[in-house]
Structures are given as structure tokens and as C-alpha cells.
Design a protein around this motif. Structure first.
Motif: not given
Length: 126
Positions: A17-31
Motif C-alpha cells: 500500500a503506497d499511501s503517498s502515491n494513492s496506489r498499490l505496487q506489486t513486486f515479483g517472487r524473484a526478489g
């Protein structure tokens, strides 16, 4: 990025939950491989004011929603629940469907006042 809440899905994707940017970010399984974003500043479906928490859900049964008469089945098997503090609501996502929006500013039944966190219970309730 101002992360407030984060959780791994069963598939190993990290949702932030990227609060300041009003969005969600996703990061992959490979790190720490950036996968993408979801949402933008706004009040519509899939828009956020200040997302403060995210809950990844692997639901095998329908979500139960509290009502004045008890709990009722929602017909929804959520994958993701997002707390949107500044809009006083939760957005509940199920793959292939638009979000179910719960809450609204206030202190009455079904209303929220700057929610900051959410947890999923084994009995398929929030």
C-alpha cells in the motif's frame, strides 16, 4: 513511495500500500522485481485516497458481510482487500469483477472513520 501496509499473496507476490502515491505496487517472487501498479488518486472504483493496508486472501467460501439482521453471504470470494483511509472505505477485489466498496465516512453501522488496517478471519469475515 510511502509504504504503510504490505503482504505476500499465496503466489509469492508482494502487495504494498503506497499511501503517498494513492496506489498499490506489486513486486515479483524473484526478489525485488517491480511488477506493476494498481489504482490512482481519485474516488472511483479502483481509485484510492490514502491506501493504508492490504490483505491478500485465498478464499474458498463466500465473504460474509455484517448487516442489521446478522451476517449474509456476499456472493464474493475476495482475492484482495484494500483499506482506503481518506475515503473512509474498504475496497474488496475478486478476480474478474469490479470492486465491492464498503464503508463511507461516519460513525453509524456500516460506516468508517479513517480506517487504518484490516484482517481476514478464518470464518470468511472481515
Amino acid at each position: 513511495m510511502n509504504p504503510r501496509g504490505a503482504q505476500f499473496s499465496a503466489a509469492g507476490v508482494l502487495w504494498v500500500a503506497d499511501s503517498s502515491n494513492s496506489r498499490l505496487q506489486t513486486f515479483g517472487r524473484a526478489g525485488i522485481t517491480f511488477d506493476g501498479t494498481m489504482g490512482q488518486r481519485g474516488k472511483g472504483a479502483e481509485d484510492f485516497g490514502t491506501p493504508t493496508d492490504v490483505e491478500c486472501v485465498e478464499a474458498d467460501e463466500d465473504l460474509l458481510v455484517a448487516s442489521e439482521g446478522g451476517t449474509v453471504t456476499s456472493g464474493l470470494r475476495p482475492d484482495l482487500i484494500v483499506v482506503d483511509a481518506n475515503h473512509h472505505r474498504l475496497q474488496i477485489f475478486e478476480e474478474g469483477r469490479g470492486p465491492l466498496v464498503c464503508g463511507g465516512r461516519g460513525d453509524g453501522i456500516g460506516e468508517l472513520n479513517f480506517p487504518v488496517s484490516v484482517a481476514w478471519h478464518d470464518a470468511w469475515t472481515i
